[in-house]
Scaffold this motif. Structure first.
Motif, short mmCIF file in Angstrom:
data_model
loop_
_atom_site.label_atom_id
_atom_site.label_comp_id
_atom_site.label_asym_id
_atom_site.label_seq_id
_atom_site.Cartn_x
_atom_site.Cartn_y
_atom_site.Cartn_z
N ILE A 129 0.83 -1.20 0.00
CA ILE A 129 0.00 0.00 0.00
C ILE A 129 0.87 1.26 0.00
O ILE A 129 0.38 2.38 -0.16
CB ILE A 129 -0.99 -0.03 1.20
CG1 ILE A 129 -2.19 0.89 0.95
CG2 ILE A 129 -0.35 0.31 2.50
CD1 ILE A 129 -3.11 0.42 -0.12
N LEU A 132 0.64 4.25 -2.60
CA LEU A 132 -0.55 5.12 -2.55
C LEU A 132 -0.17 6.54 -2.14
O LEU A 132 -0.71 7.51 -2.67
CB LEU A 132 -1.57 4.53 -1.56
CG LEU A 132 -2.85 5.34 -1.32
CD1 LEU A 132 -3.68 5.44 -2.58
CD2 LEU A 132 -3.68 4.73 -0.20
N THR A 133 0.76 6.66 -1.20
CA THR A 133 1.11 7.98 -0.69
C THR A 133 1.76 8.86 -1.76
O THR A 133 1.24 9.91 -2.09
CB THR A 133 2.00 7.84 0.56
OG1 THR A 133 1.39 6.88 1.41
CG2 THR A 133 2.12 9.15 1.29
N THR A 136 -0.58 9.85 -4.73
CA THR A 136 -1.71 10.76 -4.53
C THR A 136 -1.35 12.04 -3.79
O THR A 136 -2.13 12.98 -3.81
CB THR A 136 -2.84 10.04 -3.75
OG1 THR A 136 -2.31 9.55 -2.52
CG2 THR A 136 -3.39 8.88 -4.55
N LEU A 145 -6.67 8.66 -7.82
CA LEU A 145 -6.55 7.23 -8.11
C LEU A 145 -7.60 6.74 -9.13
O LEU A 145 -7.25 6.02 -10.07
CB LEU A 145 -6.58 6.43 -6.82
CG LEU A 145 -5.85 5.09 -6.81
CD1 LEU A 145 -4.44 5.20 -7.37
CD2 LEU A 145 -5.83 4.51 -5.41
N PRO A 146 -8.89 7.09 -8.97
CA PRO A 146 -9.86 6.65 -9.98
C PRO A 146 -9.49 7.17 -11.39
O PRO A 146 -9.59 6.44 -12.37
CB PRO A 146 -11.19 7.25 -9.50
CG PRO A 146 -11.01 7.40 -8.03
CD PRO A 146 -9.56 7.74 -7.82
N LEU A 149 -6.58 5.11 -12.73
CA LEU A 149 -7.00 3.78 -13.18
C LEU A 149 -7.70 3.86 -14.53
O LEU A 149 -7.50 3.02 -15.40
CB LEU A 149 -7.89 3.12 -12.12
CG LEU A 149 -7.15 2.70 -10.84
CD1 LEU A 149 -8.13 2.37 -9.73
CD2 LEU A 149 -6.23 1.51 -11.10
N SER A 173 -6.68 -1.47 -8.70
CA SER A 173 -5.65 -0.84 -7.87
C SER A 173 -4.85 -1.91 -7.12
O SER A 173 -3.65 -1.78 -6.96
CB SER A 173 -6.28 0.16 -6.91
OG SER A 173 -7.28 -0.44 -6.13
#
Lengths: 344, 243
Positions: A129, A132-133, A136, A145-146, A149, A173
């Motif tokens: 994970i 992620l940082t 974003t 993120l959306p 993707l 994801s």
């Protein structure tokens, strides 16, 4: 006429064999990492993310793909540079899209499968994970993120690479994050001169050996062998900077006992990964020596091990420098399997 | 020998399908309320203590469902996770298949995501992190959130943001919700049951009084988050069962 039927059947069989061959070729090929003999077993659980050649390749492609950032300018590899042991050469603070700047330096990336928590404050609890940082954070890659993707799903090359890695072209994801881990898992640095000495394949010089003794006496309690960190969070007496107002691990735990604590970084490849400290305030390793010698500012949380300074004289600093030099892993820094790939 | 294996395989498959064929189907239909009113976004409401506000977002996770049998045993259902979102009507209907036959008197579920899923890296489906219900800087799911505005808030946006999460011992806010059915529910064969439920946002503000001015932004595991979670564990109510 009799033969014609045979030919047709034979041709058909050949076709089946070829098609199957193609399918077999596309199957993800398992990869078995070789862990260094003098390391403990890794903490990362590969059961949930078995390494494959295609998965690693996908992770590597994404790592160097600047299109993963909001304005397609910054990739992971933009800040994590291989020649700096995947730290950011000459940059005190991390910066990202549109001139954004964070409050901490870019951590080096290697031996992460031996690490349980990530970031300077340990706020991220799983390797998978972790991306992620930076993906974003508005001061880093600033992606939604959306949106990201959607962007990846509309890219034929990504669909193909996900299919090769996972057997279907569904881009989720979870798959994306796990492919990052697959690549990052291959970043193993365990082949410095120090390692050769430990495996009895080489010897320290007199100065390196003297430096190793100093290290064992004054540094090893936190920067523990063989990973050169004990992964603890400590306040090393670095004077607090009001401008950055970084309280460290206290932000994660909410405990005042964690004020100004940061993760002990590894000393491996340290001479390649300047600047130093969580805010990159020292550009030279000798500044770090000087800091531990006489720069420590004691606060309520300062670690007892460094409270009184580490007292290093000129000769000791020089010897320590030579020892730290034996932690530079050229085979890692020049590993072609990790190097940047061009994204068209 | 092969024939025997084959036959026993057929029998096993047969048993499995017949058992499956006899299981019931459970549906939970949740209506969001604010006090006595059905929730609508961007509509004026008052908290129980009379503070005006509007709602722009209301989401929470439900998971770890179990049924309480008449003889006080919990039967855990297959592990599924749901993200309930006021703006997505379909998300307010939860479907739980494969309910074994039996006599049940209640249901239990977790408001939030269990700690194991908080430490297991990225997930798919309802738990996929692109929902925004996951903290990147301090790993862990936001178990429940409400966002909106109140004229009482002094900030430029007048916005309140309650992101309630925390799975570690110190900041643990996970709440098991146990609800008793109005009457015992006897399930046999293949039955479709719909449980009508309400979730009342106004329960977030009491009994431990939450005021907008005091803390309009809660976005980390914290004492404030624990206060809200202690309140909101009472927000669900069963209002009817249809067989």
């Amino acid at each position: 006429m009799k033969y014609k039927a045979t030919y047709i059947v034979a041709g058909f069989c050949l076709l089946i064999v070829l098609v199957q061959g193609a399918i077999v070729q596309q199957k993800p090929m398992p990869v078995q990492l070789i862990f260094p003999a003098h390391f403990p077993p890794p903490v990362y659980d590969f059961k949930h993310n078995p390494l494959t050649r295609q998965g690693i390749a996908l992770g590597r492609f994404m790592f160097y793909d600047f299109r993963l950032s909001k304005d397609s300018t910054v990739s992971c590899g933009f800040c994590h540079q291989q020649f700096a042991a995947f730290g950011h050469f000459d940059h005190a603070l991390a910066h990202g899209v549109a001139g954004g700047q964070g409050i901490r330096s870019v951590p080096t990336l290697f031996n992460l499968i031996w690490q349980k928590e990530f970031m300077w404050d340990g706020g991220v609890n799983h390797l998978d994970i972790q991306p992620l940082t930076p993906l974003t954070d508005r001061n880093e890659m600033a992606s939604d993120l959306p949106d990201l993707l959607t962007k990846m799903r509309s890219d034929t090359q990504y669909r193909r690479m996900f299919k090769e890695a996972y057997g279907s072209d569904s881009i989720t994801s979870e798959r994306m994050f796990k492919a990052f881990s697959q690549f990052v898992a291959t970043m193993i640095s365990a082949n410095a001169k120090y390692d050769s000495v430990m495996l009895h394949k080489a010897d320290f010089t007199a100065e390196e050996a003297a430096g190793y003794k100093i290290y064992q006496k004054k540094c090893a309690a936190c920067h523990k062998e063989p990973l050169f960190t004990d992964f603890s969070y400590r306040s090393n007496g670095l004077p607090y900077l009001e401008a950055l107002n970084d309280v460290g691990r206290m932000k994660i735990t909410g405990s005042t006992d964690d004020n100004l604590r940061f993760k002990v970084p590894s000393l491996r490849n340290v001479l390649k990964s300047a600047p130093y400290m969580h805010d990159g305030r020292f550009f030279d390793i000798f500044q770090v020596f000087d800091f531990y010698d006489h720069g420590i500012k004691v606060t309520a949380t300062t670690d007892p091990l460094v409270k009184d300074g580490l007292s290093l004289n000129a000769q000791e600093k020089r010897q320590l420098y030579f020892f730290l030099n034996t932690l530079t892993d050229d085979s890692f820094i020049k590993n072609e399997g990790l190097s940047e790939i061009l994204i068209n | 020998m092969i024939l025997r294996i084959f036959l026993s395989l057929i029998i096993v498959v047969g048993i499995v399908t017949s058992v499956k064929g006899q299981s019931s189907f459970f549906r939970m239909s949740i209506t969001h309320m604010v006090g006595n009113d059905t929730m609508q976004r961007e509509t004026n409401y008052y908290t129980p203590t009379g503070e005006p506000f509007t709602i722009s977002r209301f989401r929470y996770f439900l998971s770890n469902f179990a049924l309480l049998t008449a003889d006080d045993k919990y039967i855990s259902l297959a592990p599924t996770y749901f993200l309930i979102d006021e703006s997505k009507p379909a998300s307010k209907i939860i479907e739980l298949p494969d309910i074994p036959s039996g006599k049940y008197k209640g249901v239990r579920f977790l408001l939030g995501v269990d700690s194991i899923k908080n430490v297991s890296g990225p997930q798919s489906g309802a738990l996929a992190v692109e929902s925004g219900m996951f903290w990147s800087w301090n790993s862990g799911y936001i178990m429940a959130q409400v966002e909106g505005h109140s004229p009482l808030i002094q900030s430029p946006t007048r916005e309140f943001v309650f992101h309630v999460g925390g799975y570690k011992v110190k900041d643990q806010i996970l709440k098991y919700i146990s609800l008793t059915f109005p009457e015992n529910l006897e399930l046999s064969g293949k039955q479709n049951v719909t449980l009508q439920m309400t979730a009342d946002l106004n329960k977030w503000f009491l009994p431990d009084t939450i005021r907008f001015q005091q803390q309009p932004v809660i976005m980390a595991p914290s004492y404030q988050a624990k206060r809200i979670a202690a309140n909101y564990q009472h927000m669900f109510q069963i209002i009817g069962i249809q067989k």
